[in-house]
Design an enzyme around this catalytic site. Structure first.
Site, PDB file in Angstrom:
ATOM      1  N   GLU A   6      33.780  34.570  53.319  1.00 31.92           N
ATOM      2  CA  GLU A   6      34.475  34.388  52.035  1.00 31.92           C
ATOM      3  C   GLU A   6      34.941  32.946  51.922  1.00 31.92           C
ATOM      4  OE1 GLU A   6      36.912  37.821  50.591  1.00 31.92           O
ATOM      5  OE2 GLU A   6      37.367  37.922  52.717  1.00 31.92           O
TER       6      GLU A   6
ATOM      7  N   ASP B  12      35.542  52.960  51.180  1.00 31.14           N
ATOM      8  CA  ASP B  12      35.213  51.680  51.805  1.00 31.14           C
ATOM      9  C   ASP B  12      34.278  51.037  50.787  1.00 31.14           C
ATOM     10  OD1 ASP B  12      33.710  49.637  53.132  1.00 31.14           O
ATOM     11  OD2 ASP B  12      34.553  50.382  54.993  1.00 31.14           O
ATOM     12  N   HIS B  13      34.778  50.074  50.032  1.00 33.10           N
ATOM     13  CA  HIS B  13      33.994  49.667  48.861  1.00 33.10           C
ATOM     14  C   HIS B  13      32.675  49.004  49.243  1.00 33.10           C
ATOM     15  CE1 HIS B  13      35.863  45.639  49.299  1.00 33.10           C
ATOM     16  NE2 HIS B  13      34.855  45.197  48.589  1.00 33.10           N
TER      17      HIS B  13
ATOM     18  N   HIS C  68      34.722  47.553  56.766  1.00 33.11           N
ATOM     19  CA  HIS C  68      33.456  47.110  56.160  1.00 33.11           C
ATOM     20  C   HIS C  68      32.402  46.727  57.207  1.00 33.11           C
ATOM     21  CE1 HIS C  68      36.064  47.211  52.797  1.00 33.11           C
ATOM     22  NE2 HIS C  68      36.570  45.998  52.916  1.00 33.11           N
TER      23      HIS C  68
ATOM     24  N   ARG D 173      43.986  47.216  37.743  1.00 35.07           N
ATOM     25  CA  ARG D 173      43.684  46.221  36.712  1.00 35.07           C
ATOM     26  C   ARG D 173      42.318  45.565  36.933  1.00 35.07           C
ATOM     27  NH1 ARG D 173      44.884  40.774  35.546  1.00 35.07           N
ATOM     28  NH2 ARG D 173      45.311  40.369  37.726  1.00 35.07           N
TER      29      ARG D 173
HETATM   30  O1  LIG Z   1      38.575  44.880  51.403  1.00 37.22           O
HETATM   31  C1  LIG Z   1      38.573  43.676  51.290  1.00 37.22           C
HETATM   32  O2  LIG Z   1      37.465  43.063  50.826  1.00 37.22           O
HETATM   33  C2  LIG Z   1      37.543  41.794  50.222  1.00 37.22           C
HETATM   34  C3  LIG Z   1      36.114  41.262  50.156  1.00 37.22           C
HETATM   35  O3  LIG Z   1      35.356  42.122  49.364  1.00 37.22           O
HETATM   36  P1  LIG Z   1      34.053  41.616  48.619  1.00 37.22           P
HETATM   37  O4  LIG Z   1      33.523  42.817  47.935  1.00 37.22           O
HETATM   38  O5  LIG Z   1      34.492  40.534  47.677  1.00 37.22           O
HETATM   39  O6  LIG Z   1      33.123  41.062  49.666  1.00 37.22           O
HETATM   40  C4  LIG Z   1      38.434  40.851  51.006  1.00 37.22           C
HETATM   41  O7  LIG Z   1      38.623  39.658  50.273  1.00 37.22           O
HETATM   42  C5  LIG Z   1      39.774  41.507  51.219  1.00 37.22           C
HETATM   43  O8  LIG Z   1      40.575  40.673  52.064  1.00 37.22           O
HETATM   44  C6  LIG Z   1      39.635  42.858  51.867  1.00 37.22           C
HETATM   45  O9  LIG Z   1      40.897  43.539  51.817  1.00 37.22           O
END
Ligand SMILES: O=C1O[C@H](COP(=O)(O)O)[C@@H](O)[C@H](O)[C@H]1O
Ligand SMILES: NC(=O)C1=CN([C@@H]2O[C@H](COP(=O)(O)OP(=O)(O)OC[C@H]3O[C@@H](n4cnc5c(N)ncnc54)[C@H](OP(=O)(O)O)[C@@H]3O)[C@@H](O)[C@H]2O)C=CC1
Length: 518
Positions: free
Chosen positions: A229, A190-191, A253, A28
């Site tokens: 964050e 791994d985004h 990451h 979504r």
């Molecule tokens: O993979 C994850 O990433 C997010 C943070 O990603 P971002 O692109 O917003 O920096 C994190 O909030 C989450 O816990 C984690 O699973």
């Protein structure tokens, strides 16, 4: 080096995209909007179909209504051209399927044959698993046993994190997947690798005569990587409380960012060359040899009640779906070293946490000072030169240098020169998921993690988790809205350094040449 712009314009090859977990949060918030953006930009031609899969019943019409709602809420493009929208939505169908039931996969194979004909698809299959990881193995087996892998085109499996809980479980998972898919067919997401400025690291490093000659322990004093964050655990306590910052952010990451900064230049930008270099960098991470070493170099914290921007915030243990006695870390910081010729003696300080004062992803490279401060020794301590790579939410770089203060003899003034990519291009750059879906659709695997990288990262992280099981170091509480446990400052102070301000928080005495931080 690959011609990125040329590569970028290539449309994905015609394929059926199977979205397992199509009723879930990731689909979504990220995947539907990414598909629409790709379509808008012509990166998905008309020869594609998307099959949404999950257990709960949905008609095609309901599924398309979900799609429209998600795009309205999360996509950078609007679905404001009704003809185009109808055309796009007609490529989407939904099928209710339980992953554990192989018969559903046989039915899926029949549906696929119809879609191939309807959209003129040459037998290519992309399976996106937006599912809990324990379902990755069963899906793979049932795809095979249900006859879904027998077409004449390619098969690609895109899987989400977490890839295991530790090295052992990751190995087991990999062994399951390898029974069905070849390594080159597996695209591990791994985004962070899909973020524009993370991909820009290699361009900054390898396309500029300025940086690469200095990119080593002769000239660099330390490297600081911050992934901070402001959000707390939100509604993800069920997952996060078992995972914590170490497994949620560091194993994947943070390790990938570190590898991009530390790797040797690859001889070509072929996916395997880049990944070979990243894995070598990860392999040269000095493993913590004992729980004493972990204690001396690692800090783990958990947010307690606090406030941010005047808003009171509850502590982690008060969050819904979190164990009220939880010992899970929401904050991680460490001093790590890479034992190789390039980086010997250079500390890398890494930190990540939830409920910190700002949302930012940033790398600060601090250079060593000029040899002997001959000219200015008795007047000033020169500030070190910095290269700052801003990944998120603002994208850009700035360098901090020393210049003469106009009109005053021998007085040095630090100045910052900035390339603010977000200011020039706007924040409407492709989302990480958009880029990665596009890459997977055209077989570009550079920004997906290979098994050996994942394994190296787990091996490093497992030693820390092992020490933590013996409570070394103890969990420290920090107020929500602060920069984490106080000891985090000390970690750098022990080496004569300090954390540089992030998120464009300007230092008082620095002049900004291009407008200053946003
Ligand atoms: O993979 C994850 O990433 C997010 C943070 O990603 P971002 O692109 O917003 O920096 C994190 O909030 C989450 O816990 C984690 O699973
Ligand atoms: N959400 C996010 O921002 C992120 C998520 N991820 C990862 O992505 C994956 C998915 O996360 P998310 O979307 O948040 O999870 P959700 O819990 O929101 O969605 C899970 C999906 O799986 C489906 N599902 C569960 N069991 C079965 C089954 N037996 N057969 C068929 N479908 C099933 C559910 O549908 P139904 O109940 O209808 O069957 C639902 O569509 C996870 O691995 C997560 O770690 C990674 C990074 C960020």
């Amino acid at each position: 080096m690959t011609d990125v712009s040329k590569h970028d314009s290539i449309a994905a090859e015609g394929a059926v995209y199977y979205l397992f977990g199509a009723t879930g949060d990731l689909a979504r918030r990220k995947l539907f909007p990414a598909l629409f953006s790709l379509y808008k930009e012509g990166k998905l031609a008309e020869d594609f179909a998307v099959v949404g899969l999950a257990r709960r019943p949905r008609t095609n019409e309901q599924f398309r209504a979900d799609l429209l709602e998600s795009i309205g809420e999360f996509c950078r493009y609007k679905a404001d051209d009704s003809q185009q929208w109808e055309r796009f939505a007609s490529h989407f169908v939904y099928m209710s399927l339980d992953i554990n039931n192989v018969d559903g996969f046989r039915e899926l194979a029949r549906l696929t044959a119809d879609l191939d004909v309807k959209f003129d698809i040459p037998g290519n299959r992309l399976f996106y698993l937006a599912l809990a990881p324990e379902l990755f193995g069963p899906v793979s087996f049932n795809l095979r046993d249900g006859g879904m892998l027998e077409s004449k085109g390619w098969n690609r499996l895109v899987i989400e994190k977490p890839f295991g809980y530790d090295l052992e479980s990751a190995r087991k998972l990999n062994a399951q997947l390898s029974q069905v898919f070849k390594e080159e067919e597996i695209y591990r997401i791994d985004h962070y690798l899909g973020k524009e400025m993370v991909q820009n690291i290699q361009v900054l490093r390898f396309a500029n005569a300025f940086f690469e000659p200095l990119w080593n322990n002769k000239h660099i004093a330390n490297v600081q990587i911050t992934l901070s964050e402001t959000v707390g655990v939100e509604e993800r306590g069920g997952y996060y409380d078992k995972s914590g910052a170490l497994r949620d952010m560091v194993q994947n990451h943070m390790m990938q960012m570190l590898a991009m900064i530390a790797m040797e230049p690859p001889s070509r930008l072929h996916p395997e060359d880049l990944r070979d270099e990243k894995v070598k960098a990860l392999r040269s991470l000095r493993p913590f040899a004992s729980s004493e070493e972990v204690k001396a170099n690692v800090i783990r914290g958990q947010y307690a009640g606090g406030e941010l921007n005047g808003k009171p915030l509850s502590g982690y243990r008060e969050e819904d779906s979190v164990n009220p006695q939880s010992e899970t870390e929401t904050y991680f910081a460490a001093r790590v070293h890479l034992d190789n010729f390039r980086w010997a003696g250079v500390p890398f300080y890494i930190r990540t946490g939830k409920r910190l004062p700002v949302k930012t992803t940033e790398v600060v490279v601090e250079f060593k000072n000029v040899p002997d401060n001959i000219l200015f020794a008795h007047r000033h301590d020169l500030a070190p030169n910095l290269l700052v790579i801003r990944v998120n939410p603002m994208e850009g770089i700035y360098i901090k240098i020393n210049a003469k203060k106009p009109g005053v003899d021998n007085v040095v003034q630090p100045v910052s020169m900035e390339f603010c990519q977000s200011c020039m291009i706007g924040i409407n750059t492709p989302e990480a998921y958009e880029r990665l879906l596009h890459d997977a659709g055209r077989g570009e695997s550079t920004y997906f993690t290979r098994w050996d990288e994942v394994a190296e990262a787990w091996a490093f992280v497992d030693r820390i988790a092992e020490a933590w099981r013996g409570n070394s170091p103890a969990l420290e509480l920090y107020p929500a809205g602060s920069w984490g446990p106080a000891r985090v400052e000390q970690l750098l102070a022990e080496d004569g350094f300090h954390w540089w301000p992030v998120n464009g928080q300007a230092e008082d005495n620095v002049i900004w040449i291009s407008g200053g931080p946003k």
